[in-house]
Design a protein around this motif. Structure first.
Motif, short mmCIF file in Angstrom:
data_model
loop_
_atom_site.label_atom_id
_atom_site.label_comp_id
_atom_site.label_asym_id
_atom_site.label_seq_id
_atom_site.Cartn_x
_atom_site.Cartn_y
_atom_site.Cartn_z
N THR A 183 -61.48 -26.98 5.03
CA THR A 183 -60.30 -26.94 4.17
C THR A 183 -59.02 -27.22 4.93
OG1 THR A 183 -61.34 -25.36 2.66
CG2 THR A 183 -58.94 -25.46 2.63
N HIS A 184 -58.89 -26.64 6.11
CA HIS A 184 -57.65 -26.74 6.86
C HIS A 184 -57.66 -27.83 7.93
CE1 HIS A 184 -56.07 -23.30 4.78
NE2 HIS A 184 -57.19 -22.66 5.03
N GLY A 185 -58.81 -28.43 8.16
CA GLY A 185 -58.89 -29.51 9.15
C GLY A 185 -58.54 -29.08 10.56
N VAL A 186 -59.00 -27.88 10.94
CA VAL A 186 -58.62 -27.32 12.24
C VAL A 186 -59.75 -27.31 13.26
CG1 VAL A 186 -56.72 -25.94 11.34
CG2 VAL A 186 -59.04 -24.99 11.35
N GLY A 187 -60.78 -28.13 13.04
CA GLY A 187 -61.85 -28.15 14.02
C GLY A 187 -63.01 -29.02 13.59
N GLU A 188 -64.12 -28.82 14.28
CA GLU A 188 -65.33 -29.61 14.05
C GLU A 188 -66.49 -28.68 13.72
OE1 GLU A 188 -65.71 -32.94 14.00
OE2 GLU A 188 -63.56 -33.17 14.37
N PRO A 203 -58.28 -25.44 18.31
CA PRO A 203 -59.28 -25.96 17.37
C PRO A 203 -60.52 -25.08 17.34
CG PRO A 203 -58.46 -27.71 18.78
CD PRO A 203 -57.92 -26.41 19.32
N ILE A 204 -61.19 -25.09 16.20
CA ILE A 204 -62.39 -24.31 15.98
C ILE A 204 -63.62 -25.21 16.08
CG2 ILE A 204 -63.66 -22.97 14.24
CD1 ILE A 204 -60.90 -22.22 13.06
N VAL A 205 -64.66 -24.70 16.70
CA VAL A 205 -65.97 -25.35 16.66
C VAL A 205 -66.91 -24.30 16.09
CG1 VAL A 205 -67.86 -26.30 18.00
CG2 VAL A 205 -65.51 -26.83 18.65
N CYS A 206 -67.51 -24.60 14.94
CA CYS A 206 -68.41 -23.63 14.32
C CYS A 206 -69.52 -24.33 13.55
CB CYS A 206 -67.65 -22.67 13.42
SG CYS A 206 -66.91 -23.39 11.96
N SER A 221 -67.39 -31.46 22.42
CA SER A 221 -66.85 -32.62 23.15
C SER A 221 -65.76 -33.31 22.34
CB SER A 221 -67.96 -33.63 23.46
OG SER A 221 -68.85 -33.09 24.41
N THR A 222 -65.99 -33.45 21.05
CA THR A 222 -64.99 -34.08 20.18
C THR A 222 -63.67 -33.31 20.23
OG1 THR A 222 -66.70 -34.94 18.71
CG2 THR A 222 -64.48 -34.75 17.79
N VAL A 223 -63.75 -32.00 20.13
CA VAL A 223 -62.55 -31.17 20.17
C VAL A 223 -61.88 -31.24 21.54
CG1 VAL A 223 -61.76 -28.76 20.16
CG2 VAL A 223 -63.21 -29.60 18.31
N LEU A 224 -62.66 -31.17 22.59
CA LEU A 224 -62.10 -31.19 23.93
C LEU A 224 -61.47 -32.54 24.30
CD1 LEU A 224 -64.84 -29.16 25.81
CD2 LEU A 224 -62.49 -28.43 25.30
N GLU A 225 -61.99 -33.62 23.73
CA GLU A 225 -61.44 -34.94 24.01
C GLU A 225 -60.08 -35.16 23.37
OE1 GLU A 225 -64.44 -37.72 22.79
OE2 GLU A 225 -65.81 -37.09 24.38
N ALA A 226 -59.82 -34.53 22.25
CA ALA A 226 -58.55 -34.75 21.55
C ALA A 226 -58.12 -33.50 20.79
CB ALA A 226 -58.67 -35.93 20.60
N PRO A 227 -57.82 -32.41 21.50
CA PRO A 227 -57.46 -31.16 20.81
C PRO A 227 -56.20 -31.27 19.95
CG PRO A 227 -57.05 -30.98 23.16
CD PRO A 227 -57.77 -32.28 22.95
N ASP A 228 -55.29 -32.16 20.33
CA ASP A 228 -54.06 -32.29 19.55
C ASP A 228 -54.30 -32.91 18.18
OD1 ASP A 228 -52.69 -31.17 21.64
OD2 ASP A 228 -52.04 -33.09 22.49
N GLY A 229 -55.46 -33.53 17.98
CA GLY A 229 -55.78 -34.12 16.70
C GLY A 229 -55.93 -33.10 15.58
N ARG A 247 -71.82 -32.02 20.80
CA ARG A 247 -71.01 -33.13 20.28
C ARG A 247 -69.70 -32.63 19.68
NH1 ARG A 247 -76.00 -35.02 18.90
NH2 ARG A 247 -75.90 -34.16 16.79
N ALA A 248 -69.79 -31.58 18.87
CA ALA A 248 -68.59 -31.04 18.23
C ALA A 248 -67.60 -30.52 19.28
CB ALA A 248 -68.96 -29.94 17.25
#
Length: 83
Positions: free
Chosen positions: A16-21, A1-4, A36-44, A33-34
């Motif tokens: 567009t691709h829904g690949v991160g926060e 996942p991407i955090v940017c 943490s969100t990715v790290l809590e549920a990377p498979d999402g 926050r972003a």
């Protein structure tokens, strides 16, 4: 996942691709926050990582495109590409 940050092409790609926060540019708490969100549920974010997307943005595919751009620049500059 991407955090940017929420600006520019990476933000558009991520949306567009829904690949991160995304987080507001310059907002350290937003970044935390972003992330943490990715790290809590990377498979999402797995649904956005389609085989076509992975192939399109893989290093081998991008290397082909970069080499083509470099060849074109060299030819326009009167040089002979040796790639």
């Amino acid at each position: 996942p991407i955090v940017c940050s929420d600006v520019g092409e990476m933000a558009a790609f991520t949306r567009t691709h829904g690949v991160g926060e995304l987080f507001p540019a310059g907002d350290v708490a937003g970044l935390a926050r972003a992330a943490s969100t990715v790290l809590e549920a990377p498979d999402g974010y797995a649904a956005g990582r389609t085989p076509g997307l992975l192939d399109e943005y893989s290093w081998p595919r991008q290397a082909e495109r970069l080499a083509a751009v470099y060849r074109e620049v060299l030819v326009r500059g009167g040089r002979s590409p040796r790639m």
